[in-house]
Design an enzyme around this catalytic site. Structure first.
Site, PDB file in Angstrom:
ATOM      1  N   GLU A  70       0.851  -1.200   0.000  1.00  0.00           N
ATOM      2  CA  GLU A  70       0.000   0.000   0.000  1.00  0.00           C
ATOM      3  C   GLU A  70       0.876   1.236   0.000  1.00  0.00           C
ATOM      4  O   GLU A  70       1.716   1.431   0.881  1.00  0.00           O
ATOM      5  CB  GLU A  70      -0.950   0.049   1.197  1.00  0.00           C
ATOM      6  N   GLU A  95       4.901   4.825   3.771  1.00  0.00           N
ATOM      7  CA  GLU A  95       4.377   6.090   4.296  1.00  0.00           C
ATOM      8  C   GLU A  95       5.536   6.955   4.764  1.00  0.00           C
ATOM      9  O   GLU A  95       6.594   6.435   5.160  1.00  0.00           O
ATOM     10  CB  GLU A  95       3.414   5.809   5.452  1.00  0.00           C
ATOM     11  N   ASN A 122      10.025   7.434   0.220  1.00  0.00           N
ATOM     12  CA  ASN A 122       9.366   7.992  -0.948  1.00  0.00           C
ATOM     13  C   ASN A 122       8.874   6.850  -1.832  1.00  0.00           C
ATOM     14  O   ASN A 122       9.655   6.010  -2.289  1.00  0.00           O
ATOM     15  CB  ASN A 122      10.371   8.875  -1.696  1.00  0.00           C
ATOM     16  N   ASP A 145      -2.608  12.133  -2.033  1.00  0.00           N
ATOM     17  CA  ASP A 145      -2.729  13.596  -1.990  1.00  0.00           C
ATOM     18  C   ASP A 145      -3.117  14.093  -3.378  1.00  0.00           C
ATOM     19  O   ASP A 145      -2.407  13.837  -4.354  1.00  0.00           O
ATOM     20  CB  ASP A 145      -1.391  14.209  -1.569  1.00  0.00           C
ATOM     21  N   LYS A 149      -4.513  22.195  -6.319  1.00  0.00           N
ATOM     22  CA  LYS A 149      -4.198  23.482  -6.938  1.00  0.00           C
ATOM     23  C   LYS A 149      -3.441  23.235  -8.244  1.00  0.00           C
ATOM     24  O   LYS A 149      -2.541  22.404  -8.298  1.00  0.00           O
ATOM     25  CB  LYS A 149      -3.363  24.344  -5.990  1.00  0.00           C
ATOM     26  N   ASP A 181     -11.268  10.595  -3.995  1.00  0.00           N
ATOM     27  CA  ASP A 181     -12.520  11.335  -3.899  1.00  0.00           C
ATOM     28  C   ASP A 181     -12.435  12.654  -4.662  1.00  0.00           C
ATOM     29  O   ASP A 181     -13.308  13.505  -4.530  1.00  0.00           O
ATOM     30  CB  ASP A 181     -12.894  11.590  -2.435  1.00  0.00           C
TER      31      ASP A 181
END
Length: 241
Positions: A70, A95, A122, A145, A149, A181
């Site tokens: 994951e 993570e 990373n 993430d 923008k 989402d």
């Protein structure tokens, strides 16, 4: 005189957030890290992976089993639930958020998930070199993430070229599962992977069905509460020629 090394060739897809950890989380690192957290040789940055470093799944997990990775495991809710309910498979959480890693270790210990390991690194470097080629049965990317923008979208993990990196880590027939989402990111993911000859869809229509192994998390509930639709995707790694 040797040329100075660049810090990184590409922008990373995360913001390094160590944050303040609770006393319990501090203890998790002191007491549980030797059991769960992989000791990774570093390169030019703390979250980097030395290009010569390789995971040895047999040595690390003590057996041969399907490996599920994951990317961006966050607080670890999805991967701890999966690892504790699928004891015959092995799991690796990737993570960079230290408090999230600590929470994951604490929950894994409570659940008795001995088939779970964590790496603080990373993600592209884990997929591109740290994992042996074709080591993963599945790679999960749930709610990365979105960098919503416009000036930041170049930092998105799933962008042009990502398919090659993910395909290297996946075995033939292995599955890449994604969920987000953010509609525009979902569309970007689909465009990138539809165009990649190393992957083929596992679904018909616009979007994949919700993956049964993806548990509902507080993060997902927050997105739903804000009126955002959850979109899943799933792609199969085509056979190497």
């Amino acid at each position: 005189m040797p040329e100075p090394r660049t810090f990184r060739d590409e922008p990373v897809s995360f913001v390094r957030r160590s944050g303040r950890m609770s006393d319990a989380q501090e203890r998790a690192f002191a007491e549980l890290a030797p059991r769960y957290l992989l000791d990774v040789p570093r390169d030019v940055a703390w979250t980097s992976v030395h290009p010569d470093a390789r995971l040895d799944p047999l040595a690390e997990y003590g057996r041969r089993a399907d490996l599920i990775v994951e990317i961006g495991s966050g607080q670890g809710h999805a991967i701890v639930a999966a690892a504790s309910s699928r004891p015959h498979d092995d799991f690796l959480a990737v993570e960079v958020f230290r408090a999230g890693l600590a929470r994951t270790m604490l929950d894994a210990e409570r659940a008795g998930a001995r088939n779970l390991r964590l790496v603080e690194a990373n993600a592209p470097e884990v997929l591109a070199s740290f994992l042996p080629e074709a080591a993963a049965a599945e790679v999960w990317i749930f709610f990365p993430d979105p960098w919503h923008k416009k000036r930041h979208t170049k930092r998105r993990l799933v962008r042009e070229g990502f398919g090659t990196t993910a395909a290297r880590a996946l075995r033939d027939g292995g599955v890449l599962r994604l969920a987000t989402d953010w509609e525009d990111y979902a569309l970007q993911m689909r465009d990138v992977l539809d165009a990649d000859p190393l992957f083929e869809r596992t679904f018909d229509g616009e979007w994949a069905e919700r993956f049964d192994g993806r548990v509902m998390t507080a993060f997902e509930r927050k997105g739903i509460a804000k009126g955002r639709d959850i979109r899943d995707l799933a792609y199969r790694r085509v056979a190497r020629t």
